[in-house]
Design a protein around this motif. Structure first.
Motif, PDB file in Angstrom:
ATOM      1  N   GLY A 156      -2.645  -0.886  -9.543  1.00 12.22           N
ATOM      2  CA  GLY A 156      -3.882  -1.416  -9.626  1.00 12.22           C
ATOM      3  C   GLY A 156      -3.838  -2.728 -10.571  1.00 12.22           C
ATOM      4  O   GLY A 156      -2.440  -3.076 -10.937  1.00 12.22           O
ATOM      5  N   THR A 174      -4.997  12.994  -8.095  1.00 13.16           N
ATOM      6  CA  THR A 174      -5.642  12.695  -6.580  1.00 13.16           C
ATOM      7  C   THR A 174      -4.462  12.976  -5.469  1.00 13.16           C
ATOM      8  O   THR A 174      -4.732  13.224  -4.478  1.00 13.16           O
ATOM      9  CB  THR A 174      -6.078  11.180  -6.643  1.00 13.16           C
ATOM     10  OG1 THR A 174      -6.957  10.962  -7.542  1.00 13.16           O
ATOM     11  CG2 THR A 174      -6.508  10.888  -5.305  1.00 13.16           C
ATOM     12  N   THR A 175      -3.235  12.681  -5.875  1.00  8.06           N
ATOM     13  CA  THR A 175      -2.257  12.749  -5.263  1.00  8.06           C
ATOM     14  C   THR A 175      -1.974  14.672  -4.779  1.00  8.06           C
ATOM     15  O   THR A 175      -1.682  14.709  -3.699  1.00  8.06           O
ATOM     16  CB  THR A 175      -0.757  12.267  -5.802  1.00  8.06           C
ATOM     17  OG1 THR A 175      -0.829  11.012  -5.784  1.00  8.06           O
ATOM     18  CG2 THR A 175       0.440  12.748  -5.033  1.00  8.06           C
ATOM     19  N   ARG A 197      -5.220   2.816  -0.759  1.00 11.01           N
ATOM     20  CA  ARG A 197      -4.413   2.778  -2.042  1.00 11.01           C
ATOM     21  C   ARG A 197      -3.005   1.777  -2.253  1.00 11.01           C
ATOM     22  O   ARG A 197      -2.280   1.772  -1.460  1.00 11.01           O
ATOM     23  CB  ARG A 197      -3.895   4.061  -2.732  1.00 11.01           C
ATOM     24  CG  ARG A 197      -4.315   4.526  -3.816  1.00 11.01           C
ATOM     25  CD  ARG A 197      -5.816   4.379  -4.385  1.00 11.01           C
ATOM     26  NE  ARG A 197      -5.625   4.693  -6.040  1.00 11.01           N
ATOM     27  CZ  ARG A 197      -6.046   3.661  -6.718  1.00 11.01           C
ATOM     28  NH1 ARG A 197      -6.311   2.452  -6.428  1.00 11.01           N
ATOM     29  NH2 ARG A 197      -5.993   4.171  -8.029  1.00 11.01           N
ATOM     30  N   ARG A 198      -3.174   1.019  -3.302  1.00 16.75           N
ATOM     31  CA  ARG A 198      -2.010   0.147  -3.503  1.00 16.75           C
ATOM     32  C   ARG A 198      -0.946   0.854  -4.521  1.00 16.75           C
ATOM     33  O   ARG A 198      -1.575   1.682  -5.142  1.00 16.75           O
ATOM     34  CB  ARG A 198      -2.384  -1.167  -4.116  1.00 16.75           C
ATOM     35  CG  ARG A 198      -3.126  -2.281  -3.176  1.00 16.75           C
ATOM     36  CD  ARG A 198      -3.251  -3.521  -3.824  1.00 16.75           C
ATOM     37  NE  ARG A 198      -4.005  -4.420  -2.686  1.00 16.75           N
ATOM     38  CZ  ARG A 198      -3.355  -5.219  -1.867  1.00 16.75           C
ATOM     39  NH1 ARG A 198      -2.171  -5.095  -1.818  1.00 16.75           N
ATOM     40  NH2 ARG A 198      -4.098  -5.795  -0.932  1.00 16.75           N
ATOM     41  N   GLY A 211       0.094   8.791  -7.916  1.00 17.71           N
ATOM     42  CA  GLY A 211      -0.226   7.602  -6.942  1.00 17.71           C
ATOM     43  C   GLY A 211      -0.345   6.418  -7.931  1.00 17.71           C
ATOM     44  O   GLY A 211       0.321   6.283  -8.856  1.00 17.71           O
ATOM     45  N   GLY A 212      -1.163   5.316  -7.587  1.00 16.25           N
ATOM     46  CA  GLY A 212      -1.321   4.108  -7.981  1.00 16.25           C
ATOM     47  C   GLY A 212      -1.879   4.025  -9.603  1.00 16.25           C
ATOM     48  O   GLY A 212      -1.311   3.394 -10.200  1.00 16.25           O
ATOM     49  N   ALA A 213      -2.865   5.167  -9.675  1.00 13.00           N
ATOM     50  CA  ALA A 213      -3.503   4.989 -11.014  1.00 13.00           C
ATOM     51  C   ALA A 213      -2.275   5.383 -12.067  1.00 13.00           C
ATOM     52  O   ALA A 213      -2.206   5.038 -12.999  1.00 13.00           O
ATOM     53  CB  ALA A 213      -4.519   6.037 -11.139  1.00 13.00           C
ATOM     54  N   ASN A 258      -5.080  14.712  -2.533  1.00 10.47           N
ATOM     55  CA  ASN A 258      -4.839  14.352  -1.052  1.00 10.47           C
ATOM     56  C   ASN A 258      -3.531  14.744  -0.424  1.00 10.47           C
ATOM     57  O   ASN A 258      -3.604  14.918   0.787  1.00 10.47           O
ATOM     58  CB  ASN A 258      -4.820  12.723  -1.238  1.00 10.47           C
ATOM     59  CG  ASN A 258      -6.229  11.969  -1.729  1.00 10.47           C
ATOM     60  OD1 ASN A 258      -6.980  12.918  -1.923  1.00 10.47           O
ATOM     61  ND2 ASN A 258      -6.327  10.824  -1.820  1.00 10.47           N
ATOM     62  N   TYR A 266       0.875  -1.054  -0.121  1.00  8.01           N
ATOM     63  CA  TYR A 266       0.095   0.011  -0.144  1.00  8.01           C
ATOM     64  C   TYR A 266       0.921   1.229   0.074  1.00  8.01           C
ATOM     65  O   TYR A 266       1.880   1.260   0.425  1.00  8.01           O
ATOM     66  CB  TYR A 266      -1.035   0.072   1.273  1.00  8.01           C
ATOM     67  CG  TYR A 266      -1.961  -0.851   1.227  1.00  8.01           C
ATOM     68  CD1 TYR A 266      -3.275  -0.613   0.517  1.00  8.01           C
ATOM     69  CD2 TYR A 266      -1.830  -2.080   1.812  1.00  8.01           C
ATOM     70  CE1 TYR A 266      -4.231  -1.683   0.291  1.00  8.01           C
ATOM     71  CE2 TYR A 266      -2.775  -3.158   1.733  1.00  8.01           C
ATOM     72  CZ  TYR A 266      -4.178  -2.920   1.201  1.00  8.01           C
ATOM     73  OH  TYR A 266      -5.031  -4.032   1.053  1.00  8.01           O
ATOM     74  N   ASP A 299      -0.883   4.374   0.706  1.00  7.84           N
ATOM     75  CA  ASP A 299      -1.569   5.194   1.497  1.00  7.84           C
ATOM     76  C   ASP A 299      -2.202   4.361   2.779  1.00  7.84           C
ATOM     77  O   ASP A 299      -2.539   3.393   2.284  1.00  7.84           O
ATOM     78  CB  ASP A 299      -2.225   6.251   0.729  1.00  7.84           C
ATOM     79  CG  ASP A 299      -2.602   7.456   1.442  1.00  7.84           C
ATOM     80  OD1 ASP A 299      -2.076   7.711   2.503  1.00  7.84           O
ATOM     81  OD2 ASP A 299      -3.462   8.227   0.947  1.00  7.84           O
TER      82      ASP A 299
END
Ligand code: NAP
Length: 226
Positions: free
Chosen positions: A181, A41-42, A177-178, A146-148, A45, A6, A8
């Protein structure tokens, strides 16, 4: 990432995975790149600054004919970016926002006075985004999550090096969040990635994977000035 993959937690507050040694290493890597990209998103967030912290590293960049800070880059499909976020601060760094075609007008109104807004197409594809950055002089791009975003760059085989740092704890909560994905990645049991280097930094470990022949093992990426 945590031991269980993860990047987050699930709560509002930002989860600190790295330690000071690793934050300093990240600062060193940042100081050697032309641009840093994070997903929208990063930006929302984490509200990251995405600057080179160390004054000596900033001076070194300037001596090499580079701007003090790398260009900050983000990408958005919905255009929900807050002009007061640190990404858009008056900090001397150039900024670029790639938006899906349908939100370019919205972005111009919202953040166009603070950044260049680029029509990234519909949908935005990371290969084309990377090519556009190359056309703007970016030779070394650091993708910080981030992950996406990680998932798309890796699945599209656009990555020369993966730097993965493992923090010594588990997250294990639903909704967190990993690191990536689900996707069809170019590395799988029949095509293993090359582990090029490892380094222990206090209680975390850095794994450096060479994902293309362009992998550069120079620690600080010191290159001649353009
Ligand atoms: N541990 C670490 O090192 C680290 C580093 C970075 C981030 N993180 C964590 O990662 C989490 C965020 O990860 P995430 O996977 O949810 O999000 P993300 O990758 O940061 O951002 C995803 C957002 O980016 C935009 N986007 C991504 N691909 C796009 C495309 N092809 N076209 C247009 N827009 C695109 C969209 O923005 P819109 O929603 O605006 O349309 C999408 O919702 C944060 O909570 C942060 O704490 C951790």
């Amino acid at each position: 990432m945590s031991i269980d993959g993860y990047i987050d937690g699930a709560s509002e507050s930002r989860l600190m995975l790295s330690n000071e040694l690793d934050f300093d290493r990240v600062d060193r890597v940042r100081s050697g790149v032309d641009a840093i990209l994070v997903g929208a998103t990063t930006v929302r967030n984490d509200n990251p600054r995405l600057l080179v912290r160390d004054p000596g590293r900033r001076r070194h960049r300037v001596r090499r004919g580079l701007p003090e800070h790398p260009t900050k880059v983000t990408v958005t499909e919905r255009g929900r970016l807050d002009p007061s976020s640190r990404f858009f601060a008056h900090d001397g760094a150039d900024k670029l926002v790639y938006g899906s075609s349908c939100v370019v007008d919205l972005l111009q109104r919202r953040v166009g006075h603070l950044t260049e807004v680029v029509d990234g197409g519909e949908p935005v594809r990371m290969r084309e985004l990377a090519e556009d950055l190359h056309g703007r002089g970016v030779r070394r791009l650091m993708v910080e999550g981030g992950g996406a975003v990680h998932t798309q760059f890796l699945a599209d085989d656009l990555v020369d090096e993966l730097q993965l740092v493992v923090a010594p704890f588990f997250v294990g909560v639903p909704g967190a969040r990993r690191f990536v994905g689900e996707a069809r990645f170019p590395w799988h049991p029949d095509r293993r990635a090359r582990l090029a280097a490892t380094e222990q930094l206090g209680d975390v470990v850095l794994l450096r994977y060479a994902l293309s022949e362009r992998y550069d093992d120079t620690p600080d990426f010191v290159r001649p000035a353009r």
